[in-house]
Design an enzyme around this catalytic site. Structure first.
Site, PDB file in Angstrom:
ATOM      1  N   GLU A 132       1.212  -1.366  -0.235  1.00 20.14           N
ATOM      2  CA  GLU A 132      -0.123  -0.088  -0.196  1.00 20.14           C
ATOM      3  C   GLU A 132       0.818   1.456  -0.074  1.00 20.14           C
ATOM      4  O   GLU A 132       0.764   1.857  -0.751  1.00 20.14           O
ATOM      5  CB  GLU A 132      -1.030  -0.104   1.136  1.00 20.14           C
ATOM      6  N   ASP A 133       2.022   0.859   0.728  1.00 22.90           N
ATOM      7  CA  ASP A 133       2.828   2.274   0.972  1.00 22.90           C
ATOM      8  C   ASP A 133       4.113   2.534   0.634  1.00 22.90           C
ATOM      9  O   ASP A 133       4.526   3.476   0.382  1.00 22.90           O
ATOM     10  CB  ASP A 133       2.953   2.724   2.332  1.00 22.90           C
TER      11      ASP A 133
END
Ligand code: MN
Length: 714
Positions: free
Chosen positions: A84-85
């Protein structure tokens, strides 16, 4: 906060050491690789607190270690934010860590929440969590470990985010943790949420509890020792501890149940841990022989565990000084389950995500089933809440088998918990040998026997008395099937009528034809049955379908937009609607049409056609579902109509009105009168043959002296 600061110092060695404490011989290569990979990927990132982002990944993994999770889960915990990051791709992750870990990390990334707004998104968040969980419970355990750390460090976020995240935690994550038996986690999540949602209440309670604990600290210590010594005298080794209940549960007692702080006597509970089940029961006996138990507070969750796996004996005794004291007695093993729930005893088979096959996940399977059935978010949330907050009763089959049902459950719920067919054919029930109504509320300990009759069917009204999501979804399913069958039959009738109108050959042959299947496909429907059901539901008009079948007749039919209702055999109800058969026709209660009124048919969803007055507001804006209709009276019959009359209240008025009505040879079925001051309002139900008849009655009443207004009410 010391917890967050100390996390900075945790390095790989320390994590490994902690894992070794409960899993000495495990291979830690995977944990090591995940640690280094995640640290490298997150290197440039910082959290709102100013700490390196990776500290959050370590803290998440550490929570998982404290729940004694397996190395796959811990590794996935370290990696949970890389997709996600960071720039990491699924492919990269799979090559480095294999399918299993990638699958878990992907699952965690997919449930990153929607912005929390209203029931729709709450339901959507739940759907995602539950889908993930049904694939692999570990996905949700990581999400809980992640959320726990985020809640512990929430102080660094802006106020708005704090409130949103705290609310979501309280409504979704804490109940989920509770449902998984992780009571320690759910209690901490609740307390942390309260701190941000109602700061004043949180600190008020916390301060009072702290003070209370300081004042009673000696008392708690002393009583713990007395209990321990008393048990030892009877040869039972035990560990006894006094503890404070969590702040949120005290808050609920004070605010929801409006008790005062002074009345919340059970701020403390004592916990007795022993070696065996035998010792649990023996300890309870010893405690009851020394102190008086409070009647009705003894619970045996060892014989009948809670659905989340919790086992313990509970009792409340009148302790020294006359104070009621709650005591929980359990084995050390049960204690681990009580604190860490599913995480404490969830053993993964080789490569096994075998989550929803476990009996402990019956509820999860039920929610997943409901999810497919309940498209309406409100219905879905209702069912989730029943499954997540299991306030249960335990009842028995005549053979002594235990069934856990939600509080308020009725024999219907019981019947469906035995078998779908037992539910569908249920006609009555006996509880403890006595016949009870189906709406009887089951009590724990009841022995329930269901009376069935083959060929009997569920009733729509059962939805009002069934509590369990299983029974409710089975009943809904049955009703839908039934409605579909009716719709298919009605679709057939409507098509038949339209064909006749255009002098085309009968549908009977057509029903199996390829042409009809073609028409269905053109409307994006997969079968002839679907097509008929759509026509019967009023989603597609019969005209439209016949236009597809016989385009050459379409133009002609369109030109006669104002054509007459197709002629058909004379009918018992006195209405001819769209040329269809009569078993489906009913009169609408809202507008109560009588002969002479201009009427239309309205296609209901699966319950035939209702006849409304053209101007009825109930059917406005639903053009697709309207059928032309006309009166077709063969034999005069009587229709009930309500007339409302306003008048000056004078002596003999009622008699004059009654006489005026009688003059038109009309029956008065009922009447009611209310007066205020010099005014009177009367409602009569009269029986007339048609609109003309009704008008004559109304005119007659209008001519009576003192009448200010007469009108048809329905
Ligand atoms: Mn995270």
């Amino acid at each position: 906060m010391s917890v967050t600061q100390s996390l900075d110092d945790i390095d790989l060695d320390l994590l490994e050491e902690e894992i070794r404490l409960y899993n000495e011989s495990v291979d830690l290569t995977l944990v090591r690789d995940s640690y280094l990979f995640s640290e490298m990927k997150h290197r440039e990132q910082k959290r709102m607190s100013g700490e390196p982002y990776f500290s959050h990944c370590k803290a998440t993994a550490r929570n998982l270690i404290s729940w004694r999770m397996d190395v796959d889960t811990i590794s996935a915990g370290l990696l949970h934010d890389v997709l996600e990051d960071t720039s990491t791709t699924v492919k990269e992750l799979r090559e480095k860590f294999g399918d299993e870990i990638t699958h878990i990390v992907e699952g965690v990334s997919k449930i990153s929440s929607l912005p929390f707004r209203g029931i729709e998104s709450q339901a959507e968040n739940f759907r995602k969590m539950i889908l993930a969980m049904s694939k692999d419970v570990r996905i949700v355990l990581i999400k809980l470990a992640d959320r726990l750390h985020n809640m512990r460090t929430l102080e660094f976020l802006p106020k708005e985010s704090q409130i949103r995240i705290a609310q979501e935690t309280l409504e979704i994550y804490a109940p989920l943790a509770h449902r998984l038996g992780m009571s320690r986690v759910s209690a901490e999540l609740e307390d942390l949420s309260l701190r941000y949602l109602n700061e004043d209440a949180y600190y008020e309670i916390k301060n009072r509890v702290d003070r209370e604990f300081e004042e009673s600290g000696e008392y708690v210590k002393r009583l713990s020792k007395i209990i321990k010594d008393t048990l030892l005298e009877s040869g039972i080794e035990s560990q006894v501890e006094g503890r404070i209940k969590n702040i949120y549960s005290t808050y609920q007692k004070i605010y929801a149940q409006r008790t005062s702080f002074e009345d919340v006597y059970d701020l403390f509970a004592f916990r007795v841990l022993v070696d065996s089940v035998k010792d649990c029961y023996a300890s309870m006996g010893v405690i009851h022989s020394r102190w008086k138990p409070v009647p009705g507070r003894i619970k045996d969750y060892i014989a009948i565990p809670k659905t989340n796996g919790y086992q313990s004996l509970h009792t409340t005794m009148i302790g020294p000084g006359g104070k009621p004291v709650e005591i929980q007695i359990r084995t050390r093993e049960m204690h681990a389950v009580a604190e860490y729930g599913i995480a404490a005893h969830w053993k993964y088979k080789e490569g096994g995500a075998a989550s929803s096959e476990d009996a402990r996940f019956l509820w999860l399977r039920r929610i997943v089933e409901d999810m497919q059935e309940l498209k309406n978010p409100r219905h879905f949330m209702e069912s989730v809440k029943v499954e997540l907050f299991p306030d249960e009763v335990y009842v028995f089959t005549p053979k002594g088998e235990v069934k856990g049902l939600p509080k308020g459950a009725t024999p219907i719920d019981f019947a469906y918990s035995v078998h779908t067919e037992v539910g569908n054919q249920c006609v009555g029930a006996k509880v403890n040998g006595v016949i009870v109504p189906l709406k009887y509320e089951l009590q724990s300990g009841d022995i329930v026997e269901i009376i069935t009759r083959s060929g009997s069917r569920p009733s729509r009204d059962w939805l009002k008395i069934a509590k369990s999501s299983r029974a409710r979804s089975k009943i809904r399913h049955w009703i839908r099937e039934e409605e579909r069958a009716q719709s298919i039959q009605m679709g057939e009738e409507l098509l038949e009528a339209e064909m006749q109108e255009r002098h085309l050959s009968s549908t009977k042959r057509l029903l199996k034809s390829d042409e009809l299947l073609e028409a269905a496909k053109e409307l994006n429907l997969s079968s002839i049955e679907d097509l008929l059901a759509h026509v019967g539901y009023g989603k597609v008009s019969a005209q439209h379908v016949v236009n597809l079948l016989a385009p050459e007749t379409a133009e002609k039919s369109d030109k006669q937009a104002q054509r007459e209702v197709p002629k058909r055999r004379h009918t018992a109800t006195g209405v001819n609607v769209g040329g269809i058969g009569q078993p489906f026709v009913r009169f609408a209660k809202c507008c109560n049409p009588i002969p002479g009124d201009e009427i239309v048919g309205f296609i209901t969803r699966g319950r035939g056609v209702t006849i409304h007055v053209v101007s009825c507001p109930e059917i406005s804006g639903e053009v697709e579902r309207i059928l032309e209709a006309e009166w077709d009276i063969q034999e005069e019959s009587l229709y009930s109509v309500e007339i409302s009359i306003e008048s000056n209240d004078r002596k003999g008025l009622l008699a004059d009105v009654a006489a005026a009505i009688a003059k038109e040879s009309v029956n008065i079925a009922s009447g009611s009168i209310s007066t205020s001051g010099t005014k009177a309002a009367t409602i009569f139900t009269v029986q007339v043959t048609d609109l003309g008849h009704l008008r004559r009655v109304i005119d007659g009443i209008g001519r009576v002296k003192g009448i200010t207004r007469v009108e048809r009410k329905s």
